[in-house]
Design a protein around this motif. Structure first.
Motif, PDB file in Angstrom:
ATOM      1  N   ALA A 162      -5.029 -40.001 -26.606  1.00  0.00           N
ATOM      2  CA  ALA A 162      -4.933 -40.937 -27.446  1.00  0.00           C
ATOM      3  C   ALA A 162      -5.891 -40.427 -28.647  1.00  0.00           C
ATOM      4  CB  ALA A 162      -5.427 -42.169 -27.078  1.00  0.00           C
ATOM      5  N   ARG A 163      -5.462 -40.382 -29.728  1.00  0.00           N
ATOM      6  CA  ARG A 163      -6.439 -39.799 -30.885  1.00  0.00           C
ATOM      7  C   ARG A 163      -5.836 -40.493 -32.157  1.00  0.00           C
ATOM      8  NH1 ARG A 163      -5.243 -33.931 -30.546  1.00  0.00           N
ATOM      9  NH2 ARG A 163      -5.450 -34.367 -28.401  1.00  0.00           N
ATOM     10  N   TRP A 164      -6.928 -40.388 -33.283  1.00  0.00           N
ATOM     11  CA  TRP A 164      -6.461 -40.853 -34.537  1.00  0.00           C
ATOM     12  C   TRP A 164      -5.945 -39.550 -35.208  1.00  0.00           C
ATOM     13  CZ3 TRP A 164      -6.444 -45.672 -36.111  1.00  0.00           C
ATOM     14  CH2 TRP A 164      -7.286 -46.648 -35.176  1.00  0.00           C
ATOM     15  N   VAL A 165      -4.681 -39.651 -35.913  1.00  0.00           N
ATOM     16  CA  VAL A 165      -4.247 -38.228 -36.604  1.00  0.00           C
ATOM     17  C   VAL A 165      -4.049 -38.892 -38.062  1.00  0.00           C
ATOM     18  CG1 VAL A 165      -1.965 -37.188 -36.607  1.00  0.00           C
ATOM     19  CG2 VAL A 165      -2.611 -38.147 -34.454  1.00  0.00           C
ATOM     20  N   GLY A 166      -3.963 -37.607 -38.855  1.00  0.00           N
ATOM     21  CA  GLY A 166      -4.106 -37.672 -40.387  1.00  0.00           C
ATOM     22  C   GLY A 166      -3.022 -36.849 -40.753  1.00  0.00           C
ATOM     23  N   VAL A 167      -2.149 -37.296 -41.613  1.00  0.00           N
ATOM     24  CA  VAL A 167      -0.932 -36.279 -41.937  1.00  0.00           C
ATOM     25  C   VAL A 167      -1.058 -36.400 -43.683  1.00  0.00           C
ATOM     26  CG1 VAL A 167       1.396 -35.825 -42.094  1.00  0.00           C
ATOM     27  CG2 VAL A 167       0.460 -37.105 -40.269  1.00  0.00           C
ATOM     28  N   LYS A 168      -1.011 -35.160 -44.205  1.00  0.00           N
ATOM     29  CA  LYS A 168      -1.048 -35.211 -45.811  1.00  0.00           C
ATOM     30  C   LYS A 168      -0.248 -33.986 -46.274  1.00  0.00           C
ATOM     31  CE  LYS A 168      -4.491 -34.546 -49.646  1.00  0.00           C
ATOM     32  NZ  LYS A 168      -5.742 -34.327 -49.852  1.00  0.00           N
ATOM     33  N   THR A 169       0.616 -34.141 -47.411  1.00  0.00           N
ATOM     34  CA  THR A 169       1.266 -33.084 -48.107  1.00  0.00           C
ATOM     35  C   THR A 169       0.275 -32.379 -49.428  1.00  0.00           C
ATOM     36  OG1 THR A 169       2.227 -34.333 -49.650  1.00  0.00           O
ATOM     37  CG2 THR A 169       3.385 -34.094 -47.432  1.00  0.00           C
ATOM     38  N   GLY A 183     -17.841 -42.625 -45.396  1.00  0.00           N
ATOM     39  CA  GLY A 183     -18.296 -41.238 -44.773  1.00  0.00           C
ATOM     40  C   GLY A 183     -16.789 -40.995 -44.103  1.00  0.00           C
ATOM     41  N   ASP A 184     -15.594 -41.193 -44.937  1.00  0.00           N
ATOM     42  CA  ASP A 184     -14.405 -40.937 -44.266  1.00  0.00           C
ATOM     43  C   ASP A 184     -13.710 -39.695 -45.301  1.00  0.00           C
ATOM     44  OD1 ASP A 184     -11.805 -40.980 -43.246  1.00  0.00           O
ATOM     45  OD2 ASP A 184     -11.140 -42.722 -44.127  1.00  0.00           O
ATOM     46  N   PRO A 185     -13.668 -38.482 -44.709  1.00  0.00           N
ATOM     47  CA  PRO A 185     -12.965 -37.325 -45.319  1.00  0.00           C
ATOM     48  C   PRO A 185     -11.449 -37.768 -45.776  1.00  0.00           C
ATOM     49  CG  PRO A 185     -14.067 -36.484 -43.658  1.00  0.00           C
ATOM     50  CD  PRO A 185     -14.039 -38.031 -43.267  1.00  0.00           C
ATOM     51  N   MET A 186     -10.935 -38.654 -44.979  1.00  0.00           N
ATOM     52  CA  MET A 186      -9.451 -39.002 -45.376  1.00  0.00           C
ATOM     53  C   MET A 186      -9.316 -40.278 -46.443  1.00  0.00           C
ATOM     54  SD  MET A 186      -7.532 -38.273 -42.180  1.00  0.00           S
ATOM     55  CE  MET A 186      -7.532 -36.577 -41.435  1.00  0.00           C
ATOM     56  N   THR A 237      -6.260 -33.954 -36.655  1.00  0.00           N
ATOM     57  CA  THR A 237      -7.173 -34.959 -35.777  1.00  0.00           C
ATOM     58  C   THR A 237      -7.606 -35.710 -37.000  1.00  0.00           C
ATOM     59  OG1 THR A 237      -7.028 -34.280 -33.758  1.00  0.00           O
ATOM     60  CG2 THR A 237      -8.629 -35.898 -33.979  1.00  0.00           C
ATOM     61  N   ALA A 238      -7.857 -36.981 -37.275  1.00  0.00           N
ATOM     62  CA  ALA A 238      -8.665 -37.705 -38.204  1.00  0.00           C
ATOM     63  C   ALA A 238      -9.933 -37.719 -37.680  1.00  0.00           C
ATOM     64  CB  ALA A 238      -8.226 -39.201 -38.349  1.00  0.00           C
ATOM     65  N   PRO A 239     -11.045 -37.306 -38.561  1.00  0.00           N
ATOM     66  CA  PRO A 239     -12.539 -37.217 -38.317  1.00  0.00           C
ATOM     67  C   PRO A 239     -12.977 -38.798 -37.938  1.00  0.00           C
ATOM     68  CG  PRO A 239     -12.272 -36.945 -40.316  1.00  0.00           C
ATOM     69  CD  PRO A 239     -10.887 -36.948 -39.926  1.00  0.00           C
ATOM     70  N   ALA A 240     -13.883 -38.718 -37.194  1.00  0.00           N
ATOM     71  CA  ALA A 240     -14.707 -40.144 -37.103  1.00  0.00           C
ATOM     72  C   ALA A 240     -15.403 -40.633 -38.607  1.00  0.00           C
ATOM     73  CB  ALA A 240     -15.806 -40.079 -35.903  1.00  0.00           C
TER      74      ALA A 240
END
Length: 477
Positions: free
Chosen positions: A214-221, A306-309, A278-281
């Motif tokens: 289980a994890r947080w996932v980030g997707v970007k183009t 503090g969210d890079p996304m 993986t989406a950072p904390a």
């Protein structure tokens, strides 16, 4: 006047014998290419296709389309009737000028542009979908009419993107990873629902991801005109959707497969890359704008998730450390009035739209520096050529301070400094700053003195309103 009917034939014969070419008004240097007009377009019967034509002697018809480039001039036409559904890639190259390539369907006078088929850079490939039995009219124009010449048009069939269909979604092997493809070679299934963040994004490709934990996932183009939507793998219900360089972020649970759709409009379809990681904390932080702050003005507290996304914040709680706290709906700067000096722990708890949450702490220091002129004594009367004492009393209630007092004689709204003294004023004390002043002839009448107290640079007084005082003396000859 005498006429010489034989002169022109003799001159023409001489020119031919000498290898010259005579051009009479209205005569072109060379015949225009056969594809100069829409009705005489070069027919492309099979792919791949390549042909070079000279646009130098071509013309521009009044009804040539101008939607791709409004200033385009000389033009040549090609036509291609697709034998089957598929994709065709077109390329134009030229060494002497910048040609314009566009494509249309329909008939003369009622031409409809093929979405995304407008190219102005030699060598760039443009891909467009074709339907069996449909005729596509390809128009090559000179972007700058005076500059035209030979141009080569190449057409070839290309396969659809391998992950064009959701059933053939490309598997994401692990994180982080990236992929590239060409949305020009993609389509949408008849029952495919466009992404909620960009309903115009109908050209799509698909990816699938099954997490090992289980994890947080980030997707970007990397394309501003491309949308990313994440879907549950069973019902294709949308989990998140982001466009214009935004990150789509979701919680991936073990045992579930997620389908990621990358899409754009037909007009904007192009090559792209997509990034999976993986989406950072979160690292929430609240910080004061001054170092330190003071009780004499509200403290401006800057907030960050503090969210890079850069996901939207749906809730936030800020504790100021002095027994007060507030609920927040965003990360705007907030103000808070502290009443006592001290070190206060700011505690910021944040939850983003994707469900991530975290808490961060920082220390805000409140330290207020303030001295004031409590008394300013000048003689009520004086005579010329006498020296009198002028005193300024400075009171300090907070910290030991190094204070400078400047005495000025006011002249026409300002005046020179007639004395400056610097002394230490301890906390809780009042210190007198003595000045001696000799009155001169130009002081006859009423003399006004200004006293200004301040800290030695770079320190500042947080409450400067009580740092100035005025006194007057009547002077007689």
């Amino acid at each position: 006047m005498r006429h010489h009917p034989t002169r022109r034939p003799r001159l023409a014969a001489f020119a031919a014998a000498a290898g010259l070419v005579l051009l009479t008004p209205g005569t072109a240097a060379a015949a225009p290419p056969g594809a100069d007009d829409f009705d005489h377009a070069v027919a492309i019967t099979a792919l791949p296709f390549e042909q070079t034509v000279d646009t130098g002697a071509a013309t521009a018809a009044a009804d040539d389309p101008r939607d791709c480039y409004g200033y385009a001039g000389k033009s040549v036409w090609f036509s291609y009737t697709a034998q089957a559904d598929g994709y065709v890639q077109a390329t134009i190259t030229d060494a002497a000028f910048t040609p314009v390539l566009s494509a249309y369907t329909g008939t003369r006078g009622a031409l409809a542009p093929v979405p995304g088929m407008c190219a102005m850079y030699t060598g760039d490939a443009e891909t467009f979908p074709v339907a069996a039995g449909t005729t596509y009219h390809l128009l090559v124009q000179s972007a700058y009419p005076p500059y035209a010449g030979e141009v080569t048009l190449r057409l070839r069939g290309v396969p659809a993107a391998p992950n064009d269909d959701v059933a053939a979604a490309e598997r994401v092997p692990g994180l982080p990873t990236s992929s590239t493809a060409d949305l020009d070679r993609s389509s949408a299934a008849p029952d495919e629902v466009p992404p909620s963040c960009d309903p115009s994004a109908t050209r799509s490709v698909w990816y699938s991801y099954t997490p090992s934990s289980a994890r947080w996932v980030g997707v970007k183009t990397g394309n501003e005109s491309t949308a990313v939507s994440v879907h549950h793998g069973t019902a294709l219900s949308e989990v998140d959707c982001e466009a214009e360089y935004g990150w789509a972020v979701f919680r991936a649970e073990v045992g579930e497969t997620y389908l990621i759709r990358v899409a754009s409009s037909a007009e904007d379809a192009s090559q792209y890359y997509v990034d999976f990681r993986t989406a950072p904390a979160l690292a929430p932080r609240a910080a004061g704008s001054h170092a330190p702050d003071t009780v004499f003005r509200p403290a401006a507290v800057h907030l960050s998730s503090g969210d890079p996304m850069d996901q939207p914040v749906v809730s936030a709680h800020l504790d100021f450390g002095d027994g007060t706290a507030i609920e927040l709906a965003d990360m705007d700067t907030v103000e808070h009035q502290y009443t006592e000096d001290g070190d206060y722990t700011l505690t910021l708890s944040v939850t983003t739209a994707d469900g991530r949450s975290a808490t961060g702490t920082s220390v805000l220091r409140v330290e207020s520096h303030d001295v004031g002129i409590s008394a300013f004594t000048a003689p009520a009367k004086a005579r010329v050529d006498t020296t009198k004492q002028i005193t300024v009393a400075v009171t300090n209630t907070r910290y030991d301070e190094r204070v400078t007092v400047t005495l000025r004689k006011r002249t026409d709204g300002s005046g020179p400094a007639v004395g400056t003294l610097t002394q230490t004023v301890p906390k809780g004390a009042t210190v007198t700053f003595p000045f001696a002043y000799t009155f001169g002839p130009d002081d006859v009448g009423t003399v006004t003195f200004d006293a200004v107290a301040g800290f030695t640079w770079p320190a500042e007084d947080d409450n400067p309103d009580d740092n100035t005082a005025t006194a007057t003396t009547t002077v007689r000859p």
